[in-house]
Design an enzyme around this catalytic site. Structure first.
Site, PDB file in Angstrom:
ATOM      1  N   LEU A  93     -46.652 -13.809  10.044  1.00  0.00           N
ATOM      2  CA  LEU A  93     -47.723 -14.949  10.298  1.00  0.00           C
ATOM      3  C   LEU A  93     -48.315 -14.649   8.924  1.00  0.00           C
ATOM      4  CD1 LEU A  93     -47.301 -13.983  14.458  1.00  0.00           C
ATOM      5  CD2 LEU A  93     -47.207 -16.230  13.051  1.00  0.00           C
ATOM      6  N   GLU A 124     -50.934 -15.362  22.512  1.00  0.00           N
ATOM      7  CA  GLU A 124     -50.086 -14.468  23.642  1.00  0.00           C
ATOM      8  C   GLU A 124     -50.525 -13.525  22.434  1.00  0.00           C
ATOM      9  OE1 GLU A 124     -46.976 -17.008  22.398  1.00  0.00           O
ATOM     10  OE2 GLU A 124     -45.795 -15.262  21.982  1.00  0.00           O
ATOM     11  N   LYS A 126     -49.665 -10.544  20.292  1.00  0.00           N
ATOM     12  CA  LYS A 126     -48.931  -9.683  19.559  1.00  0.00           C
ATOM     13  C   LYS A 126     -48.564  -8.653  19.018  1.00  0.00           C
ATOM     14  CE  LYS A 126     -48.344  -9.952  14.613  1.00  0.00           C
ATOM     15  NZ  LYS A 126     -47.875  -8.329  13.574  1.00  0.00           N
ATOM     16  N   ASP A 128     -46.873  -5.279  19.229  1.00  0.00           N
ATOM     17  CA  ASP A 128     -46.180  -4.092  17.742  1.00  0.00           C
ATOM     18  C   ASP A 128     -44.741  -3.232  17.741  1.00  0.00           C
ATOM     19  OD1 ASP A 128     -46.969  -2.930  15.464  1.00  0.00           O
ATOM     20  OD2 ASP A 128     -48.291  -1.717  16.555  1.00  0.00           O
ATOM     21  N   LYS A 322     -55.738 -11.053  14.195  1.00  0.00           N
ATOM     22  CA  LYS A 322     -55.862  -9.516  14.524  1.00  0.00           C
ATOM     23  C   LYS A 322     -57.368  -8.137  15.230  1.00  0.00           C
ATOM     24  CE  LYS A 322     -52.756  -7.094  12.768  1.00  0.00           C
ATOM     25  NZ  LYS A 322     -51.941  -6.987  11.048  1.00  0.00           N
ATOM     26  N   CYS A 427     -60.321   3.367 -21.596  1.00  0.00           N
ATOM     27  CA  CYS A 427     -59.345   3.601 -20.994  1.00  0.00           C
ATOM     28  C   CYS A 427     -58.704   5.041 -20.915  1.00  0.00           C
ATOM     29  CB  CYS A 427     -58.548   2.742 -21.942  1.00  0.00           C
ATOM     30  SG  CYS A 427     -56.817   2.957 -20.889  1.00  0.00           S
TER      31      CYS A 427
HETATM   32  S1  IVH Z   1     -44.138 -15.687  16.608  1.00  0.00           S
HETATM   33  C1  IVH Z   1     -42.458 -18.273  12.825  1.00  0.00           C
HETATM   34  N1  IVH Z   1     -45.502 -14.756  18.358  1.00  0.00           N
HETATM   35  O1  IVH Z   1     -44.885 -10.308  13.674  1.00  0.00           O
HETATM   36  C2  IVH Z   1     -42.994 -17.549  13.641  1.00  0.00           C
HETATM   37  N2  IVH Z   1     -44.426 -12.707  16.770  1.00  0.00           N
HETATM   38  O2  IVH Z   1     -46.016 -11.268  11.630  1.00  0.00           O
HETATM   39  C3  IVH Z   1     -42.453 -16.224  14.633  1.00  0.00           C
HETATM   40  N3  IVH Z   1     -45.183 -10.229  16.734  1.00  0.00           N
HETATM   41  O3  IVH Z   1     -42.069 -11.512  12.555  1.00  0.00           O
HETATM   42  C4  IVH Z   1     -42.919 -15.117  14.710  1.00  0.00           C
HETATM   43  N4  IVH Z   1     -45.514 -10.711  18.360  1.00  0.00           N
HETATM   44  O4  IVH Z   1     -41.962  -9.201  14.475  1.00  0.00           O
HETATM   45  C5  IVH Z   1     -44.273 -14.163  17.040  1.00  0.00           C
HETATM   46  N5  IVH Z   1     -46.427 -12.738  19.800  1.00  0.00           N
HETATM   47  C6  IVH Z   1     -45.286 -12.764  18.984  1.00  0.00           C
HETATM   48  C7  IVH Z   1     -45.408 -12.301  17.758  1.00  0.00           C
HETATM   49  C8  IVH Z   1     -44.790 -12.303  17.392  1.00  0.00           C
HETATM   50  C9  IVH Z   1     -45.665 -10.221  17.231  1.00  0.00           C
HETATM   51  C10 IVH Z   1     -44.237 -10.473  15.410  1.00  0.00           C
HETATM   52  C11 IVH Z   1     -42.993 -11.100  14.958  1.00  0.00           C
HETATM   53  C12 IVH Z   1     -42.255 -11.273  13.560  1.00  0.00           C
HETATM   54  C13 IVH Z   1     -44.469 -10.274  13.206  1.00  0.00           C
HETATM   55  C14 IVH Z   1     -45.058 -11.790  11.609  1.00  0.00           C
END
Ligand code: IVH
Length: 704
Positions: A93, A124, A126, A128, A322, A427
């Protein structure tokens, strides 16, 4: 003298060197044991190394290495798990760091779709953890795969079956249903696990994410079954039929099928609601009981998601907002200059080691001369105009949770007599002049390949993961080979076996960290990479401004080395049709074009390239997108006003169907798509006999 005091008597430099050695020895031993089932050390010898490593780390906690055996999350199971190709890539992402980023993300979606109304999103947490793809065929769980590099992951089915919140079978009439989500661990379970690990003398995990990753990637699924792993479902992979029309309906369907989904998922009608929900989630973060590092926003309508599609490795329809990074205050002990592969002088802060968000940080980037001086490239003050001086107490954080940076100076603690930092004008590596061009933030060494630092950095880049990625030949080995005079330029890598001969092989084996097996293996690994994809080769050359994406666009456009090389050489004058053609490749701008042309017209650089090419078998790269579509491989030019979609969407769709989009009509153009108001391009196409289509005819051709 006791063992402990003997250890303490070691100088810091000795300890540092020994820890590096131990990391390398133990990595080799672990790999031999776990991946090849061919131990190179007796148990007793291995235990002795482990004990020495542990004692040294206790005596010098700030010297603990990231690659230390004590902090390693299992061994990368290069051969332990079989590889799985994802039928739908597992993407990452893009990031937003503040409300402004979020607003521009939403605005870019509206622009792309050509709408001004609010767009509905889901928001929602994210999580970890690490992502996992679960494939159900006729309701049965048949495959569980990790993300890997996004295209290929590892088959961890046996392990995933042991996770309670992963259903073994689901009640559905959908033939193929791939559910994706995050595997994670609760804080309390993580702490209990570490206690048990400590009691039995086993590895302690640094954080719940590492514990979850280490547990899922166990070669023995009996061990995984004892680990308290959790799973939240949040998206779809390959499906034979959708579960609904929106992201939120999909999430409800997941729940109905027996998956856990995150209770803080919410539909938001506009940017303000997104930001409000972000704050709510941020407020509940301390009480969740598991780690989250931001909030993910996804366009709710799946139809719109489909139209928005993907750019590089991330979807246009989702972003991760973030949480602000954790900070810590420490002392700046020194400022050192590193010279990069393009000659850029990068100042690095050497810091008194400090823990930031669970990781010990002792170096941080200082960006450039202006950043140290307290202003941006335009002379506007940053940090209120305060400069950074050796001896200062500074605030550090890890940008994007990874890269350590210096944020601020605690002026009240500035030591008396601290002097402003003077940026070098020669340098430090080769004493060539340093120049800083007008309007550029970066100062560069003018030594080119005369500068050993530039040369060795170019070599490190050449073997890096996205470039040649030669197993066993990483940055460290390349540096050693360069210092010993074995490898001075890329071509030398491919003549190593013949030049080293058996005597040389002996020498190689005597080098620290190389065994008989690894030397032979290295030569085989080098031979393997004589076959190389064109995009990797272009990227590996390390030409300024030509990153992974640029290299891929070039490779997809020219398809073979000779055409690429001839086209760039022909564009040498920065003018004329060849120059225009290079600039018209979608995604290649004048900066990259100029950099390519200048690199290949530099005599020394082009000789290095000419000496390399004969050793390689360069693989043709297929164009991007669907190679089966009716427009695959065709060159399309759009002109005039499009009425059913924006230009950006039209281009993105053509590219995803394997077509190339160009900005001007030439003998290579297959179709000109002309909307109202089309002018000179339409004239030119007609006189050149190029097929012209209206927008409707184009949509009919591509079947939409
Ligand atoms: S959606 C195409 N939803 O974040 C998008 N990812 O930086 C698919 N992750 O590899 C990801 N929580 O491991 C999505 N609620 C969430 C998430 C999530 C954690 C992680 C996932 C992904 C990474 C992307």
């Amino acid at each position: 003298m006791s063992a402990k005091s003997k250890l303490n008597a070691r100088s810091e430099a000795e300890a540092k060197a020994r820890l590096e050695e131990l990391a390398s020895l133990m990595l080799q031993a672990d790999e031999a044991y776990h991946n090849r089932d061919a131990p190179v050390l007796s148990d007793a010898d291995y235990d002795a190394l482990k004990a020495e490593n542990q004692q040294l780390e206790q005596a010098f906690p700030h010297l603990v290495r990231e690659d230390s055996a004590s902090s390693r999350v299992g061994i990368a199971p290069s051969s332990g798990f079989s590889k799985v190709k994802h039928s739908v890539s597992m993407l990452s992402l893009g990031n937003a760091f503040d409300a402004e980023d979020v607003a521009s993300f939403v605005a870019s979606i509206q622009r792309f779709l050509g709408v001004s109304d609010d767009i509905e999103f889901t928001a929602e947490p994210k999580i970890d953890g690490l992502s996992l793809a679960l494939r159900y065929e006729n309701g049965q769980l048949v495959l569980a795969a990790t993300r890997g590099d996004g295209k290929t992951g590892e088959d961890v089915t046996a392990n995933a079956r042991t996770i309670k919140s992963v259903p073994q079978r689901i009640e559905t009439d959908i033939d193929i249903l791939e559910v994706r989500g995050e595997v994670y661990m609760h804080h309390k379970d993580f702490e209990a696990l570490n206690e048990t690990q400590a009691k039995s003398g086993q590895k302690i995990f640094a954080n719940p994410r590492n514990a979850a990753a280490g547990s899922l990637r166990q070669l023995d699924s009996k061990i995984t079954s004892k680990r308290p792993l959790m799973f939240f479902a949040y998206s779809l992979g390959e499906i034979s039929r959708p579960l609904g029309e929106t992201q939120s309906e999909t999430i409800s369907a997941f729940e109905a099928l027996g998956f856990s989904t995150n209770p803080l998922t919410k539909i938001c009608a506009n940017v303000d609601e997104l930001i409000a929900h972000y704050s709510d989630i941020q407020n509940s973060r301390p009480d969740l009981g598991y780690d989250i590092d931001g909030v993910v926003y996804k366009v709710n309508s799946l139809k719109l998601q489909d139209r928005l599609g993907f750019r590089n490795n991330s979807p246009r329809w989702a972003i991760a907002h973030k949480f602000p990074a954790e900070t810590a205050v420490t002392e700046l002990e020194a400022i050192e200059i590193q010279v990069g592969r393009t000659g850029a002088l990068s100042p690095v802060a050497r810091l008194k080691p400090v823990t930031v968000g669970g990781v010990v940080v002792s170096n941080a980037t200082l960006h450039n001369e202006d950043y140290i001086a307290g202003h941006d490239g335009n002379g506007a003050p940053i940090r209120g105009g305060v400069d950074i001086r050796v001896g200062d107490w500074v605030t550090v954080y890890r940008a994007g949770d990874v890269i350590p940076k210096v944020k601020d100076v605690v002026l009240a603690r500035r030591p008396e007599g601290a002097k402003p930092y003077v940026f070098p004008s020669i340098c430090p590596e080769c004493q060539s002049a340093v120049v800083r061009l007008d309007g550029e933030a970066v100062a560069r060494c003018t030594g080119g390949l005369v500068c050993p630092a530039q040369t060795v950095e170019k070599l490190k880049h050449f073997v890096s993961r996205a470039a040649f990625d030669i197993e066993g030949l990483g940055a460290k080995q390349v540096q050693a080979f360069f210092q010993d005079g074995w490898v001075k330029e890329p071509a030398d890598i491919f003549t190593l076996r013949s030049r080293l001969g058996s005597g040389g092989l002996q020498q190689l084996q005597n080098m620290e960290g190389w065994g008989e097996v690894s030397a032979e293996k290295l030569f085989d690994a080098i031979d393997d990479k004589r076959k190389i994809e064109l995009n990797r080769l272009i990227f590996a050359l390390g030409i300024r401004h030509v990153g992974e994406v640029g290299a891929l666009l070039l490779a997809q456009s020219y398809e073979n080395w000779q055409d690429f090389h001839d086209a760039v050489v022909a564009a040498g004058g920065h003018d004329g049709p060849a120059w225009d053609a290079l600039n018209e490749i979608d995604g290649i701008g004048p900066t990259m074009a100029a950099s390519l042309v200048d690199a290949l017209s530099d005599a020394q650089f082009s000789q290095v390239v000419d000496r390399l090419i004969p050793h390689l078998d360069i693989l043709v790269v297929e164009s991007a997108g669907d190679q089966q579509s009716v427009v695959a491989g065709k060159t399309i030019v759009f002109t005039g006003t499009l009425e059913q979609m924006t230009r950006a969407e039209a281009k993105a769709r053509a590219t995803s169907l394997g077509a190339k989009v160009s900005g001007s009509v030439s003998s290579k153009t297959d179709y000109l798509v002309a909307g109202p108001g089309a002018g000179s391009k339409l004239e030119k196409a007609k006189s050149a006999g190029v097929a012209t289509l209206s927008e409707d005819e184009w949509l009919e051709l591509i079947g939409r």
